[in-house]
Design a protein around this motif. Structure first.
Motif, PDB file in Angstrom:
ATOM      1  N   MET A  27       1.265  -0.930   0.119  1.00  2.58           N
ATOM      2  CA  MET A  27       0.040   0.123  -0.117  1.00  2.58           C
ATOM      3  C   MET A  27       0.550   1.606  -0.062  1.00  2.58           C
ATOM      4  O   MET A  27       1.781   1.365   1.076  1.00  2.58           O
ATOM      5  CB  MET A  27      -0.763   0.531   1.650  1.00  2.58           C
ATOM      6  CG  MET A  27      -2.077  -0.964   1.610  1.00  2.58           C
ATOM      7  SD  MET A  27      -2.853  -1.234   3.031  1.00  2.58           S
ATOM      8  CE  MET A  27      -2.014  -2.892   3.365  1.00  2.58           C
ATOM      9  N   VAL A  28       0.213   2.336  -1.324  1.00  2.00           N
ATOM     10  CA  VAL A  28       1.344   3.482  -1.146  1.00  2.00           C
ATOM     11  C   VAL A  28       0.016   4.698  -0.269  1.00  2.00           C
ATOM     12  O   VAL A  28      -0.918   4.956  -0.944  1.00  2.00           O
ATOM     13  CB  VAL A  28       1.852   3.797  -2.541  1.00  2.00           C
ATOM     14  CG1 VAL A  28       2.465   5.184  -2.122  1.00  2.00           C
ATOM     15  CG2 VAL A  28       2.849   2.304  -2.637  1.00  2.00           C
ATOM     16  N   GLY A  29       0.296   5.225   0.802  1.00  2.00           N
ATOM     17  CA  GLY A  29      -0.438   6.464   1.242  1.00  2.00           C
ATOM     18  C   GLY A  29       0.359   7.703   0.135  1.00  2.00           C
ATOM     19  O   GLY A  29       0.681   8.218  -0.367  1.00  2.00           O
ATOM     20  N   ALA A  30      -1.285   8.078  -0.610  1.00  3.51           N
ATOM     21  CA  ALA A  30      -1.207   8.686  -2.132  1.00  3.51           C
ATOM     22  C   ALA A  30      -2.521  10.089  -1.863  1.00  3.51           C
ATOM     23  O   ALA A  30      -2.911  10.009  -2.323  1.00  3.51           O
ATOM     24  CB  ALA A  30      -1.301   8.503  -3.669  1.00  3.51           C
ATOM     25  N   LEU A  40       3.513   9.822  -5.694  1.00  2.99           N
ATOM     26  CA  LEU A  40       2.786   9.165  -7.295  1.00  2.99           C
ATOM     27  C   LEU A  40       4.193   8.407  -7.901  1.00  2.99           C
ATOM     28  O   LEU A  40       3.506   7.400  -8.345  1.00  2.99           O
ATOM     29  CB  LEU A  40       1.947   9.615  -8.229  1.00  2.99           C
ATOM     30  CG  LEU A  40       0.602  10.636  -7.718  1.00  2.99           C
ATOM     31  CD1 LEU A  40       0.612  11.057  -8.558  1.00  2.99           C
ATOM     32  CD2 LEU A  40       0.347   9.544  -6.970  1.00  2.99           C
ATOM     33  N   ALA A  41       5.158   8.881  -8.023  1.00  4.67           N
ATOM     34  CA  ALA A  41       6.118   8.091  -8.024  1.00  4.67           C
ATOM     35  C   ALA A  41       6.736   6.974  -7.897  1.00  4.67           C
ATOM     36  O   ALA A  41       6.864   6.107  -7.756  1.00  4.67           O
ATOM     37  CB  ALA A  41       7.674   9.145  -8.281  1.00  4.67           C
ATOM     38  N   VAL A  42       6.328   6.901  -6.421  1.00  2.92           N
ATOM     39  CA  VAL A  42       6.737   5.286  -5.323  1.00  2.92           C
ATOM     40  C   VAL A  42       5.530   4.363  -5.809  1.00  2.92           C
ATOM     41  O   VAL A  42       6.092   3.236  -5.814  1.00  2.92           O
ATOM     42  CB  VAL A  42       6.752   5.896  -3.799  1.00  2.92           C
ATOM     43  CG1 VAL A  42       6.533   4.736  -2.441  1.00  2.92           C
ATOM     44  CG2 VAL A  42       7.926   6.926  -3.241  1.00  2.92           C
ATOM     45  N   LEU A  43       4.445   4.606  -5.958  1.00  2.00           N
ATOM     46  CA  LEU A  43       3.517   4.057  -6.218  1.00  2.00           C
ATOM     47  C   LEU A  43       3.984   3.735  -7.562  1.00  2.00           C
ATOM     48  O   LEU A  43       3.848   2.633  -7.495  1.00  2.00           O
ATOM     49  CB  LEU A  43       2.471   4.580  -6.666  1.00  2.00           C
ATOM     50  CG  LEU A  43       0.685   4.121  -6.720  1.00  2.00           C
ATOM     51  CD1 LEU A  43       0.522   3.062  -5.700  1.00  2.00           C
ATOM     52  CD2 LEU A  43      -0.281   4.831  -7.076  1.00  2.00           C
ATOM     53  N   ASP A  44       4.546   3.994  -8.148  1.00  2.00           N
ATOM     54  CA  ASP A  44       5.065   3.420  -9.854  1.00  2.00           C
ATOM     55  C   ASP A  44       6.118   2.916 -10.095  1.00  2.00           C
ATOM     56  O   ASP A  44       5.979   1.336 -10.545  1.00  2.00           O
ATOM     57  CB  ASP A  44       5.573   4.878 -10.751  1.00  2.00           C
ATOM     58  CG  ASP A  44       4.983   4.994 -12.278  1.00  2.00           C
ATOM     59  OD1 ASP A  44       4.213   4.486 -12.436  1.00  2.00           O
ATOM     60  OD2 ASP A  44       5.889   5.027 -12.902  1.00  2.00           O
ATOM     61  N   ALA A  45       6.770   3.172  -8.285  1.00  2.00           N
ATOM     62  CA  ALA A  45       7.833   2.344  -8.578  1.00  2.00           C
ATOM     63  C   ALA A  45       7.047   0.531  -8.238  1.00  2.00           C
ATOM     64  O   ALA A  45       8.035   0.160  -8.626  1.00  2.00           O
ATOM     65  CB  ALA A  45       9.205   3.029  -7.878  1.00  2.00           C
ATOM     66  N   VAL A  46       7.366   1.136  -7.212  1.00  2.00           N
ATOM     67  CA  VAL A  46       6.668   0.156  -6.350  1.00  2.00           C
ATOM     68  C   VAL A  46       5.282  -1.200  -7.399  1.00  2.00           C
ATOM     69  O   VAL A  46       5.755  -2.560  -8.127  1.00  2.00           O
ATOM     70  CB  VAL A  46       5.762   0.395  -5.533  1.00  2.00           C
ATOM     71  CG1 VAL A  46       4.515  -1.568  -5.270  1.00  2.00           C
ATOM     72  CG2 VAL A  46       5.772   0.918  -4.448  1.00  2.00           C
ATOM     73  N   LEU A  73       4.995   7.388   2.823  1.00  6.77           N
ATOM     74  CA  LEU A  73       4.534   5.860   3.481  1.00  6.77           C
ATOM     75  C   LEU A  73       4.433   4.717   2.395  1.00  6.77           C
ATOM     76  O   LEU A  73       3.547   5.027   1.453  1.00  6.77           O
ATOM     77  CB  LEU A  73       3.738   5.950   4.282  1.00  6.77           C
ATOM     78  CG  LEU A  73       3.977   6.885   5.783  1.00  6.77           C
ATOM     79  CD1 LEU A  73       2.712   7.096   6.379  1.00  6.77           C
ATOM     80  CD2 LEU A  73       4.717   6.031   6.790  1.00  6.77           C
ATOM     81  N   LEU A  74       4.925   3.582   3.279  1.00  4.65           N
ATOM     82  CA  LEU A  74       4.678   2.487   1.850  1.00  4.65           C
ATOM     83  C   LEU A  74       4.139   1.212   3.321  1.00  4.65           C
ATOM     84  O   LEU A  74       4.619   1.036   4.518  1.00  4.65           O
ATOM     85  CB  LEU A  74       5.933   1.714   1.944  1.00  4.65           C
ATOM     86  CG  LEU A  74       6.120   0.745   0.515  1.00  4.65           C
ATOM     87  CD1 LEU A  74       4.958   0.923  -1.034  1.00  4.65           C
ATOM     88  CD2 LEU A  74       7.410   0.473   0.884  1.00  4.65           C
ATOM     89  N   GLU A  91      11.881   6.420  -4.219  1.00  7.82           N
ATOM     90  CA  GLU A  91      11.224   5.414  -5.898  1.00  7.82           C
ATOM     91  C   GLU A  91      12.583   4.367  -5.634  1.00  7.82           C
ATOM     92  O   GLU A  91      12.270   3.039  -5.427  1.00  7.82           O
ATOM     93  CB  GLU A  91      11.914   6.260  -7.084  1.00  7.82           C
ATOM     94  CG  GLU A  91      10.620   6.329  -7.247  1.00  7.82           C
ATOM     95  CD  GLU A  91      10.987   7.870  -8.045  1.00  7.82           C
ATOM     96  OE1 GLU A  91      11.563   9.016  -7.618  1.00  7.82           O
ATOM     97  OE2 GLU A  91      11.513   7.829  -9.068  1.00  7.82           O
ATOM     98  N   GLY A  92      13.669   4.331  -4.691  1.00  8.42           N
ATOM     99  CA  GLY A  92      14.514   3.657  -4.847  1.00  8.42           C
ATOM    100  C   GLY A  92      14.777   1.877  -3.844  1.00  8.42           C
ATOM    101  O   GLY A  92      14.716   1.266  -4.223  1.00  8.42           O
TER     102      GLY A  92
END
Ligand code: FMN
Ligand code: SF4
Ligand code: SF4
Length: 631
Positions: A27-30, A40-46, A73-74, A91-92
């Motif tokens: 889950m990504v807090g967006a 949103l970049a994290v969501l994409d990376a995940v 947050l993840l 993202e990394g």
């Protein structure tokens, strides 16, 4: 019939909802806060990592967990493991956590904030001081379900309270809310049951329910977060309220500056309608109720009930005299209940768990929990939900982890722009409507700004009063002109031109504005001034008598000075940073600031390496030795 209809929906939803016990869920807090931090970049990376590795995992966009300070947050929920929340990801790190945890069984403890359930490996949020204070009711599912998927809400117990209430007579539902002692969370703390009762008993077939999601207080984002993270909770509360008061149409008045909240609300309304949870014959009960979203244009005064109604009717948002109260004659002259987002979000919980359960939280006169947006100089900014009667000290030092950058606590500004500033001595005040009012502040809707030693209380009072002055609709002379005069006086005090009689003048004006204003915008506008005069009078006096700003904040009352024995002489960092070339060498190659040129931008103080810390602020300005000019 009602029960069976809900059971069918829940069963279908359960088949489509994963809780991480069978298939991993990431889950990504967006919500808006997460997005601002790069979610949103994290969501994409995940998503890319899951795809690249061909993992049988669900990637889910969720709302806000409340730990805004640590965003993005993840949360990773993996079968056989406790669900773990990670903070400050990018993202990394997000890709790495997903790969290491899901593929290699390494939960990357170094990035973990806390686990969401007890286990032997990672502490849970409840193991920290913050978690021990918090008690999530309204925020319970925020950050854990997809706000755009009604199945998530249904599968986790959502809409059960609605079914329950539809099987009861409206009077019984109303009675439960009366017994719960629920008080409105929009600011004034008016008993919700009493408001509903007045509307129910008012004459007329047509009645309306309005949710006030205007949230105009600067620094407040509680309502927005609920709308963005769990909109169905609000919708469920609204249908129950409508059933209790006999309304068939509802409106959500939300500011247009909340586009994500608007979008998520509209999606939720569409989904609820498609499942028969909104619209005609809800769950086969024969009761019909629908909701429309109305976007306001963001004037603070439109949060006031009668102004909000005028705005919904297409008129300028100006308050009018009460009575009649909206519950008697509101929207288009019909009996109308207006409740805040949080107030309505408590309703399903009260119906599910009962009035006694709600009363078991908080205090006798203020039952339940309180939700705050912690902002300012506190370490852990974000959203917190604590039982009423938690103290301000616990909220700031345990939930918020104290003051940032090792500075000293000075005051807490609580209750929005028309709230009050409270000092250290009253930090043990329990948070509830009446105690805060007694202390000179107010509950407001939950904005809480922490101030430290660098904040000047006169300037803070001026800042908040200036906000309400600008937002005054201008209808009342005292509100329009009284606040203007007060801002002028505060302005001259912060410029070192205050007069000894100014403090009495301010107090008199404040009392007159309170007494002579029609709505609560004007009546409460003087609070920041009165509370700072009560607790920080010495700061006003220093500005007036000594032309000195004790917090070194008011630009007209400070000067920058380079301490000769601390300056390293040749580093020149300050010289390069100064935008007006006010810094030059003296004959000993020590840097000196030309006070006539200095614009007090603070660049030199920031630029001076910490090991020297040679640049200081002094107040009054003539405390600079020798006037500080370049010799
Ligand atoms: C200037 C002004 C602004 C207000 N802004 C809001 C707001 O943004 N949201 C809100 O719920 N109540 C706001 N209120 C309070 C509302 O007028 C009203 O009391 C509240 O929505 C009632 O809901 P409750 O009983 O659930 O608290 C404001 C009041 C004033 C005087
Ligand atoms: S008190 Fe101020 S905001 Fe309220 S009606 Fe009067 S002028 Fe308008
Ligand atoms: S930055 Fe600090 S140490 Fe360097 S020259 Fe300026 S005052 Fe001196």
């Amino acid at each position: 019939m009602i029960e069976q209809n809900l059971a069918r929906l829940v069963q279908e939803a359960a088949g489509r909802y994963g809780d991480g016990k069978e298939t991993p869920v990431v889950m990504v807090g967006a919500a808006t806060c997460g997005r601002a931090a790069g979610a949103l970049a994290v969501l994409d990376a995940v998503s890319q990592t899951v795809q690249r590795l061909g993992l049988p995992a669900e990637v889910r966009e969720v709302g806000c967990l409340g730990h805004c300070y640590a965003e993005p947050l993840l949360v990773v929920a993996k079968p056989g493991w406790p669900a773990v929340a990670y903070g400050y990801v990018d993202e990394g790190t997000a890709g790495r956590i997903v790969e290491d945890f899901l593929v290699n069984d390494d939960p990357c403890i170094e990035f973990a904030l806390a686990a969401l359930e007890p286990n032997e490996l990672i502490p849970t949020f409840a193991d920290f001081a913050r978690g021990a204070c918090e008690q999530k009711v309204v925020l319970e599912k925020c950050g854990l379900i997809d706000p755009q998927n009604i199945d998530h809400y249904l599968a986790t117990g959502g809409y059960a309270a609605l079914a329950r209430s539809l099987m009861q007579e409206p009077e019984a539902v109303l009675e439960e809310i009366v017994r719960s002692g629920l008080r409105g969370r929009g600011g004034a703390g008016f008993p919700t049951g009493r408001k509903w009762q007045t509307c129910r008993e008012a004459e007329g077939e047509i009645k309306y329910l309005i949710c006030n999601a205007d949230e105009g207080d600067p620094g407040a984002f509680m309502d927005r977060t609920i709308l963005e993270s769990n909109p169905h909770l609000l919708l469920e509360g609204m249908v129950i309220a409508a059933h209790a008061i006999g309304a068939t149409q509802g409106y959500i008045y939300v500011r247009a500056e909340y586009p994500l909240a608007v979008q998520r609300l509209q999606t939720a309304i569409k989904q609820a309608r498609s499942k028969g949870l909104l619209g005609e014959d809800i769950l086969g009960s024969g009761f019909g109720f629908d909701i429309a979203v109305f976007q306001g244009s963001g004037a603070f005064v439109c949060g006031e009930e009668t102004a909000l109604i005028a705005s919904l009717e297409g008129e300028p948002g100006l308050p009018r005299v009460r009575p009649p109260f909206p519950a008697q004659a509101g929207l288009w002259g019909r009996p109308t209940v207006i409740n805040n987002v949080k107030t309505l979000s408590y309703v399903p919980h009260i119906i599910s768990k009962g009035a006694d359960w709600f009363r078991s939280l908080g205090s006798e006169q203020s039952p339940g929990t309180a939700i705050f947006a912690l902002a300012g100089k506190v370490v852990n900014t974000g959203l917190a939900e604590v039982p009423m009667s938690t103290t301000l000290r616990q909220l700031i030092f345990e939930v918020g982890s104290g003051i940032a950058n090792g500075r000293q606590f000075k005051a807490v500004q609580i209750g929005g722009p028309s709230g009050g500033c409270l000092p250290e001595e009253v930090l043990d005040t329990p948070i509830d409507f009446d105690s805060l009012r007694q202390a000179g502040a107010m509950m407001g809707s939950g904005g809480l700004v922490v101030l430290d030693q660098d904040d000047c209380m006169v300037e803070i009072a001026r800042f908040f009063l200036d906000f309400t002055r600008q937002e005054s609709c201008g209808k009342c002379t005292f509100c329009r002109l009284g606040t203007e005069q007060m801002v002028r006086i505060l302005d001259r005090i912060t410029r070192g031109q205050g007069r000894p009689e100014d403090l009495d003048l301010l107090e008199n004006l404040a009392r007159s504005v309170q007494a002579g204003s029609l709505c609560n915008l004007g009546r409460t506008a003087p609070n920041p001034v009165l509370s700072t005069l009560r607790y920080f009078r010495h700061e006003y006096e220093a500005h007036i008598k000594e032309k000195r700003c004790p917090s070194l904040m008011c630009k007209d009352l400070i000067a920058y000075y380079i301490l000769p024995d601390k300056c390293e002489r040749s580093c020149d960092a300050c010289v390069g940073s100064c935008p007006v070339e006010a810094i030059a060498n003296n004959e000993d190659r020590i840097k000196v600031i030309d006070q006539a040129k200095c614009v007090k931008c603070d660049s030199c103080r920031v630029a001076c390496p910490p090991q020297y810390s040679a640049v200081v602020k002094l107040s009054p300005p003539d405390a600079v030795p020798g006037g500080g000019g370049v010799k």
